[in-house]
Design a protein around this motif. Sequence first.
Motif, mmCIF file in Angstrom:
data_model
loop_
_atom_site.group_PDB
_atom_site.id
_atom_site.type_symbol
_atom_site.label_atom_id
_atom_site.label_comp_id
_atom_site.label_asym_id
_atom_site.label_seq_id
_atom_site.Cartn_x
_atom_site.Cartn_y
_atom_site.Cartn_z
ATOM 1 N N SER A 116 0.835 -1.209 0.000
ATOM 2 C CA SER A 116 0.000 0.000 0.000
ATOM 3 C C SER A 116 0.866 1.253 0.000
ATOM 4 C CB SER A 116 -0.931 -0.005 1.212
ATOM 5 O OG SER A 116 -1.735 -1.157 1.186
ATOM 6 N N ASP B 223 -5.570 2.570 2.116
ATOM 7 C CA ASP B 223 -6.295 1.787 3.114
ATOM 8 C C ASP B 223 -7.512 2.584 3.578
ATOM 9 O OD1 ASP B 223 -4.645 -0.388 2.884
ATOM 10 O OD2 ASP B 223 -3.302 0.226 4.489
ATOM 11 N N THR C 273 -4.068 -3.993 5.147
ATOM 12 C CA THR C 273 -5.093 -3.955 4.110
ATOM 13 C C THR C 273 -5.965 -5.193 4.257
ATOM 14 O OG1 THR C 273 -3.530 -2.819 2.677
ATOM 15 C CG2 THR C 273 -5.469 -3.767 1.623
ATOM 16 N N ASP D 151 -4.802 -2.598 -5.299
ATOM 17 C CA ASP D 151 -3.905 -2.874 -4.169
ATOM 18 C C ASP D 151 -4.542 -3.977 -3.337
ATOM 19 O OD1 ASP D 151 -1.747 -2.637 -2.360
ATOM 20 O OD2 ASP D 151 -2.993 -1.401 -1.036
HETATM 21 MG MG MG Z 1 -1.618 -2.859 2.157
#
Ligand code: MG
Lengths: 298, 446
Positions: free
Chosen positions: B25, B65, B76, B95
């Motif tokens: 992320s 996130d 995540t 992601d």
């Molecule tokens: Mg992540």
Amino acid sequence: MNKLDALDRLESEAIHIFREVAGEFDRPVILFSGGKDSTVLLHLAVKAFWPAPVPFPLLHVDTGHNLDEVIEFRDRTVERYGLRLVVASVQDFIDDGRLEERPDGTRNPLQTVPLLDSITSNKFDAVFGGGRRDEERARAKERIFSLRNSFGQWEPRRQRPELWNLYNGRHRAGEHVRVFPLSNWTELDVWRYIQRENIDLPSIYYAHRREVFQRDGMWLTAGPWFGPNADETVQELTIRYRTVGDGSCTGAIQSDAADIEAVIAEVSASRLTERGATRADDRLSEAAMEDRKREGYF
Amino acid sequence: MTTLRDLPPDLLRLATAGSVDDGKSTLVGRLLYDTKSVLADTLDAVHRASVDKGLSTPDLSLLVDGLRSEREQGITIDVAYRYFATPKRSFVLADTPGHVQYTRNTVTGASTAQLAVLLVDARKGVLEQTRRHAAVLALLGVPQLVLAVNKIDLVDYDEGIFEVIAKEFTDHATALGYPIGSVLSIPVSALVGDNVVDRSAHTPWYTGPTLLEHLENVPVEPDPHHVPFRFPVQYVIRTNTAEHTDYRGYAGLVAAGTVTKGDEIVVLPAGLRTTVARIDTHDGELDEAEAGRSVTLILADEIDITRGDLIAAAVDAPAVTDEFDATLAWLSEKALKPGARVLVKHGASTVQAIVADLHARFDEQKLSTVATPGALQLNEIGQVTIRTAEPLPVDDYSVNRRTGAFLVIDAADGSTLAAGLVGAGLSALETDRSTTDGDAVVSPGP
Ligand SMILES: [Mg+2]
Ligand SMILES: Nc1nc2c(ncn2[C@@H]2O[C@H](COP(=O)(O)OP(=O)(O)OP(=O)(O)O)[C@@H](O)[C@H]2O)c(=O)[nH]1
């Protein structure tokens, strides 16, 4: 052969989604506010079923806090395509006591109840929305086919895996599916598409002179519902709207962008997101959008 | 020669993968940040949240996130889709989470990806989860793979460490079927920004492209002219007006190959043949339509066609069968037992089916299979035989990612149970065996 460009791919993906829903659901409906995203949505629906008419009605959740230009555009568009419009009116809910006006006068959060009520009473099983994942980071987590329980709630931790372009629209009686054909579009994609397809929009999206007053750093239209309060002064400015929503919490921006080319140039250069620039309701907290979506909001 | 600037920007779909906390992320946040794709108000919010967490530099993973529980736990949980563009390309970026419990969300993100960026933490090297994700990517046929050796700042930008990890991973990827030389390894620091968008001064020993340079230039789409035409019929458009008398068109998205006016086609499963009279769109007729385009086909003869039928090139049609081998990536907490009754969604058709046999479970660590496992649990990959109530026109997934894919759905509650891939894809990933089937070679590479 014409190679598909990015807009062609987005268009084809959206058309594919419309046709999947038409093939698998009994009573779909398109949320239509007259805003730019829902207008693009309707344009894509027209393309998906051409030369036959769009096989769904439209649903407008009407806060009663509208700019005249938007309602006029809404009615003109409905008429032009010969579609049926269902209106769920926040005002009706307030009048008969099912909803209470908020102290701040903002009605965006009040839309959820009339929306869910209309979905239930009309037995809609698929509800198309113009939401885009780039609008907000909670939206960025949402599936294209987003299952809602019988209370209309979104449960982010229990979303179905969404694999390839095979959408799973199965749901139980009383549940429904929100469908977002514009999921993968950005604000700039929407504007470029409006330009390419020559799509008609409410005039408030382009720069014009208007009487406005300032509240919470936003320019709001002076009108019977929105104010100004005694301590707010009205002035005439050249402005345009970047989004359409409840008049009491959707602000205009100062802008000279009077046509589509100028708007695209402005959006490309903008340093603020469209919601950050114009929507007080999203500034409420870190997770404002996630919370409203959990409750059944668009 | 036309310059790249003259071409319309095309679209690359990519996904991240890798073990928990390897920096996926943060890397996505860094890509967005360094390509100036983050607007001021969003950035302000991230700065404020980072200060609240007591950090001295902004935590870029907060850009992706987006759920409250993700921010609270610092991991995540579900896929986030992000968008950015450079003058050369538009990117759709998924992601995905690294935590084992959420592997199914990695499968979601990878199913549509044309390229995956797999991360490892330079301090930890290749982990169990790295190998599992690489196997998932190979199985799903993600054609391009990049290894980002992240947190290179924490190992003093050491070339030796980078080389060891790159070698170990490349060997694993090669064993999974990625052609030798097809996996690019890049030393990066998502936190600092080394070799993500801007070239790092700390890694003079690295001469390859930065991550963004690679993403902008890597070739993505195979030439559709070399793939046989496939068109699942989604919807029959009928109308009768003065302008369009007795109009009857078959609407769908070209799943593979191209179709040209006049082409001979076959309608499956019925097997009836005719030719394409017209390719309609709202914007006018087309002479030819390629994979990815939504069109409406008008056929020369009146044939009974409904949603769920497949229109295919007459010269190269898929097999129509009610029993086929498949690999399943199991995504449900409810375990799969042989004999399970399910729904299979393939193209635009949904049919009843039985998972007749569960032959093997894949061990993605050893790249070997465990015979007749008895059940398949959440996140496990298995080889099965599927029997369907009605015949389906299926391609092998290794040949066609669209018409070789299907969903396994729970008939009772409607949930998605598994990602299905037609064919013996699993045995091709299996290197730990004495004999090789000559015809089952999966080649996820270009
Ligand atoms: Mg992540
Ligand atoms: N020093 C250093 N720290 C990094 C780097 N990249 C990420 N981190 C840190 O590693 C931690 C985990 O980063 P994330 O980006 O959340 O990891 P992730 O791979 O997305 O984790 P999951 O999505 O939960 O699997 C955070 O504290 C980051 O700040 C890097 O290049 N160098």
